[in-house]
Write an enzyme that holds these catalytic residues in place. Structure first.
Site, mmCIF file in Angstrom:
data_model
loop_
_atom_site.group_PDB
_atom_site.id
_atom_site.type_symbol
_atom_site.label_atom_id
_atom_site.label_comp_id
_atom_site.label_asym_id
_atom_site.label_seq_id
_atom_site.Cartn_x
_atom_site.Cartn_y
_atom_site.Cartn_z
ATOM 1 N N ASN A 1 -1.824 2.825 0.157
ATOM 2 C CA ASN A 1 -2.283 2.194 1.394
ATOM 3 C C ASN A 1 -1.128 2.141 2.377
ATOM 4 O O ASN A 1 -0.017 1.733 2.015
ATOM 5 C CB ASN A 1 -2.776 0.766 1.138
ATOM 6 C CG ASN A 1 -4.164 0.716 0.548
ATOM 7 O OD1 ASN A 1 -4.936 1.662 0.617
ATOM 8 N ND2 ASN A 1 -4.496 -0.414 -0.044
ATOM 9 N N ARG B 1 -8.335 4.103 -3.197
ATOM 10 C CA ARG B 1 -7.237 4.695 -3.986
ATOM 11 C C ARG B 1 -7.651 4.931 -5.426
ATOM 12 O O ARG B 1 -7.309 5.955 -6.024
ATOM 13 C CB ARG B 1 -5.996 3.797 -3.939
ATOM 14 C CG ARG B 1 -5.364 3.709 -2.570
ATOM 15 C CD ARG B 1 -4.232 2.711 -2.533
ATOM 16 N NE ARG B 1 -4.738 1.399 -2.889
ATOM 17 C CZ ARG B 1 -3.996 0.444 -3.451
ATOM 18 N NH1 ARG B 1 -2.733 0.650 -3.743
ATOM 19 N NH2 ARG B 1 -4.527 -0.735 -3.739
#
EC number: 3.6.1.7
Length: 111
Positions: free
Chosen positions: A58, A39
């Site tokens: 996520n 990320r």
């Protein structure tokens, strides 16, 4: 039509090239993409491309979801990076859906 060309409608007015149209892409990345900084690297890639807002998140099933809004060409650049093999972890697949931007994002967030 090349990305640098412009189009004309029936009124003779010139439109922006397709690559410069506002766009939203929602992407799901599967593979070993959690717990490897995916990320954060995605956010850095979005900032490097410039002109993108959205987030990386996520998911409970091990995938990462990315929503990016900006011009079509800038969203394409982020998508190319996600598929490049230059990401952290190991990407097994990338699925995307294109849509009109919805707005409401400030910057590119990690969620």
């Amino acid at each position: 039509m090349a990305a640098s060309e412009t189009r004309s409608d029936n009124t003779g007015e010139t439109e922006e090239p397709r690559g410069d149209e506002p766009a939203r892409v929602t992407v799901w990345v599967r593979g070993e993409v959690q717990g490897v900084g995916f990320r954060w690297f995605t956010r850095a890639a979005a900032l490097r491309v410039g002109g993108l807002v959205g987030f990386a998140l996520n998911l409970g099933d091990g995938r990462v979801q990315i929503v990016a809004e900006g011009t079509r060409s800038r969203c394409d650049l982020l998508l190319e990076w996600l598929r490049s093999g230059d990401t952290p972890g190991s990407v097994e697949g990338v699925t995307e859906i294109w849509d009109a931007p919805r707005g409401g994002y400030r910057g590119f967030a990690i969620r």
